[in-house]
Design an enzyme around this catalytic site. Structure first.
Site, PDB file in Angstrom:
ATOM      1  N   HIS A 253       2.076   5.260  13.721  1.00  0.00           N
ATOM      2  CA  HIS A 253       0.875   4.387  14.350  1.00  0.00           C
ATOM      3  C   HIS A 253      -0.216   4.547  13.125  1.00  0.00           C
ATOM      4  O   HIS A 253      -1.378   3.946  13.479  1.00  0.00           O
ATOM      5  CB  HIS A 253       0.467   5.171  15.334  1.00  0.00           C
ATOM      6  CG  HIS A 253      -0.609   4.002  16.426  1.00  0.00           C
ATOM      7  ND1 HIS A 253      -1.799   4.460  16.687  1.00  0.00           N
ATOM      8  CD2 HIS A 253      -0.373   2.902  16.753  1.00  0.00           C
ATOM      9  CE1 HIS A 253      -2.229   3.376  17.350  1.00  0.00           C
ATOM     10  NE2 HIS A 253      -1.285   2.251  17.613  1.00  0.00           N
ATOM     11  N   LYS A 255      -2.935   3.601  10.105  1.00  0.00           N
ATOM     12  CA  LYS A 255      -2.978   2.283   9.436  1.00  0.00           C
ATOM     13  C   LYS A 255      -3.862   2.562   8.393  1.00  0.00           C
ATOM     14  O   LYS A 255      -5.174   2.825   8.477  1.00  0.00           O
ATOM     15  CB  LYS A 255      -3.915   1.314  10.699  1.00  0.00           C
ATOM     16  CG  LYS A 255      -2.956   0.563  11.481  1.00  0.00           C
ATOM     17  CD  LYS A 255      -2.337   1.857  12.452  1.00  0.00           C
ATOM     18  CE  LYS A 255      -1.674   1.123  13.576  1.00  0.00           C
ATOM     19  NZ  LYS A 255      -2.509   0.565  14.661  1.00  0.00           N
ATOM     20  N   ASP A 260      -5.085   0.985  -5.631  1.00  0.00           N
ATOM     21  CA  ASP A 260      -5.561   1.738  -6.790  1.00  0.00           C
ATOM     22  C   ASP A 260      -6.443   3.118  -6.047  1.00  0.00           C
ATOM     23  O   ASP A 260      -5.652   3.887  -5.297  1.00  0.00           O
ATOM     24  CB  ASP A 260      -6.286   1.030  -7.806  1.00  0.00           C
ATOM     25  CG  ASP A 260      -5.170   0.114  -8.695  1.00  0.00           C
ATOM     26  OD1 ASP A 260      -4.206   0.432  -8.634  1.00  0.00           O
ATOM     27  OD2 ASP A 260      -5.784  -0.874  -9.378  1.00  0.00           O
TER      28      ASP A 260
END
Length: 581
Positions: A253, A255, A260
């Site tokens: 879950h 995110k 870079d």
């Protein structure tokens, strides 16, 4: 023996969660198909590792008799948590040494200063240039930053999400990745998704895996598509639970989106609704290699434990040679995951903002901007219940418990069903608290089919009961609840803000994937950051983001719920299974 073997199947929470997704999961409901997985090895599911939160190799903390989290307030969901280091048992030698800087505080505010030392006892701390931090407000701006990040990347693109959608916007994002790979021969891409959700076939006969398949085929030497599979889905459960329903057992879950040395952290997935009309939170940390490297390492470790997409059969997942199978070797998998991930939790490790390496310093006073009065620090936290890693739960509990009485406290949770621990800490607190959650119309399940259509009403009942408990505990003047309501929009923002006394704007925010509920604590893989600052410009940005979320809200009170009609069936479902929602 028979009862124990059958327990996972008939466990009411799992059964209800499975039933909830039959017939649709909100606005992005899809059809399903079975995912084929090639795996090797033998074994069986065992109990989770009983090792403490931090490995024995980590530095230890001097034990105090009085914990910062009173035992009467802290609900211990698992015995293993008792072995975790209690916040408050940190050594003050780091702030009271005999060095010339020892008498100086990190922050001018006493609470912020104390919180700094508490948090640094649980994991690394990163000094950050506040000018490099921005908060994004609109979903479309989140999407544009993703596109721009891909276009600018020269050395790495690392993404972690629950899934990648299959609509026009997601296809365009993958197209930009292909172009970036063509332009930059040194560029590498690593995408981590949940294996169950990422191979689920939609109405268009596509899945996350198939959408990414061409990118993988073209650049298999520089592209990695990792698909995490929860070790808790094994044995009979693995055999009998069909796709979509099996996702209720646990998912990846986190995110996080890295380009870079830029990090974009959010609670938003890579899907059309999160790019258009599903409100979330997003923080962009630019040109900060230390923080980006840390989150990149999280993704790399989870990726090393995950299955991988077969470039020749895009909806099939492969187990790397010599890897441990999360399905057939569940216990071994959990132990290995704990061993690898716990290396990230190095207490009293401080990373200067101008560092170009992964090397830490021994004292925060060795960092750059410690004496300017406007220092900014980031504390990443991870929560991975299946592996018995509970860092985020411990520090969040402490924050809930320790917010000063004269502070202003703000919480946002789209699926407002706090764990009993968090709920008790809130109700026994003293600061002014404002909460925002979604109205039934802004719930992602609103308008879905089947039993999942009852989800908004289930949360409405839980919200009403919370309001009743607020009244019953004489907190009505201290705690208020607002509901997000915006035509044709849904709400998915999670986190909190704290505004300490004598400050005009928040000094603290938590932002990332956790949702303060039992699923985040026990089943899924989660990560977020705790940001602490006294920089006035950054505080203003935090205030603007908070105010933006509160713009489209209505006051929620018991009178409002008198107008909402809820069926007896929904009341029954909440009565039996409410703790799992």
């Amino acid at each position: 023996m028979i009862k124990r073997a059958l327990a996972p199947i008939v466990q009411p929470q799992r059964l209800f969660a499975a039933l909830m997704v039959i017939g649709g999961g909100g606005r992005s409901a899809t059809t399903t198909t079975t995912t084929t997985t090639k795996a090797c090895g033998n074994g069986s599911s065992q109990s989770p590792p009983s090792t403490p939160l931090l490995s024995s190799k980590s530095s230890t903390i001097t034990s105090n008799k009085k914990s910062a989290i009173p035992s009467s307030h802290l609900y211990i969901p698992k015995k293993s948590t008792l072995d975790s280091r209690q916040i408050g048992n940190y050594s003050r030698e780091y702030s009271t040494s005999s060095s010339s800087s020892s008498k100086k505080s990190i922050f001018n505010d006493t609470y912020l200063n104390d919180l700094f030392w508490q948090l640094s006892s649980q994991g690394p701390a990163f000094e950050v240039n506040p000018n490099n931090i921005d908060f994004i407000q609109e979903p479309i701006d989140f999407y544009n930053h993703l596109i721009d990040g891909v276009k600018r990347s020269k050395k790495r693109i690392t993404m972690a999400s629950l899934y990648l959608g299959t609509s026009k916007q997601e296809i365009e994002l993958v197209k930009e990745m292909k172009l970036a790979m063509e332009r930059n021969k040194e560029l590498k891409i690593h995408i981590l998704l949940d294996g169950l959700r990422g191979t689920r076939i939609g109405l268009d006969k596509e899945s996350s895996a198939t959408i990414l398949g061409e990118l993988l085929s073209l650049y298999s030497d520089r592209v990695t598509i990792s698909m995490y599979h929860t070790p808790d889905l094994n044995g009979i459960l693995k055999k009998v639970l069909p796709p979509r329903i099996n996702e209720t057992i646990g998912v990846q879950h986190i995110k996080t989106y890295i380009f870079d040395d830029d990090l974009l952290l959010s609670g938003a997935n890579l899907s059309k609704d999160y790019f258009t009309n599903r409100q979330d939170r997003y923080v962009l940390i630019r040109s900060t290699s230390t923080v980006s490297n840390y989150f990149n390492e999280i993704v790399e470790i989870i990726g090393s434990l995950s299955l991988h997409v077969d470039k020749d059969n895009r909806n099939q997942l492969l187990l790397s040679s010599g890897s441990i199978d999360p399905v057939t070797q569940s216990n071994e998998f959990k132990n290995l995951a704990y061993t690898k991930l716990s290396t990230l939790l190095k207490s009293h490790s401080y990373y200067p903002s101008n560092s170009n390496s992964n090397s830490s310093v021994d004292s925060p006073f060795d960092c750059n901007n410690i004496n300017n009065g406007e220092t900014t620090w980031i504390f990443p936290t991870i929560q991975m219940g299946p592996f018995n890693i509970r860092q985020d739960e411990v520090v969040t509990s402490h924050i809930f418990e320790s917010v000063p009485n004269d502070s202003k406290f703000f919480i946002t949770s789209p699926y407002f069903n706090l764990t009993e621990n968090y709920l008790n800490l809130i109700l026994t607190g003293k600061p002014k608290l404002d909460i925002i959650t979604c109205s039934p119309q802004a719930n992602g399940f609103y308008g879905s089919k089947g039993l999942s259509s009852a989800v908004p009403d289930c949360y409405a009942i839980i919200e009403k009961r919370f309001l009743q408990r607020v009244q019953d505990t004489d907190n009505g003047d201290r705690i208020s609840v607002q509901e997000y309501i915006r035509d044709k929009w849904t709400y998915h923002a999670k986190g909190l803000w704290i505004q300490v006394k004598n400050q005009q704007h928040p000094s603290i925010t938590l932002i990332g994937s956790p949702n303060f509920g039992s699923r985040s604590v026990e089943k899924d893989l989660e990560a977020q950051i705790i940001l602490i600052t006294q920089n006035k410009q950054l505080q203003q940005k935090m205030e603007n983001e908070k105010n933006y979320l509160w713009t489209d809200t209505q006051n929620a009170n018991l009178e409002l719920f008198e107008k909402r009609k809820v069926s007896l069936m929904v009341r029954f479902l909440v009565y039996i299974f409410g703790n799992y929602l």
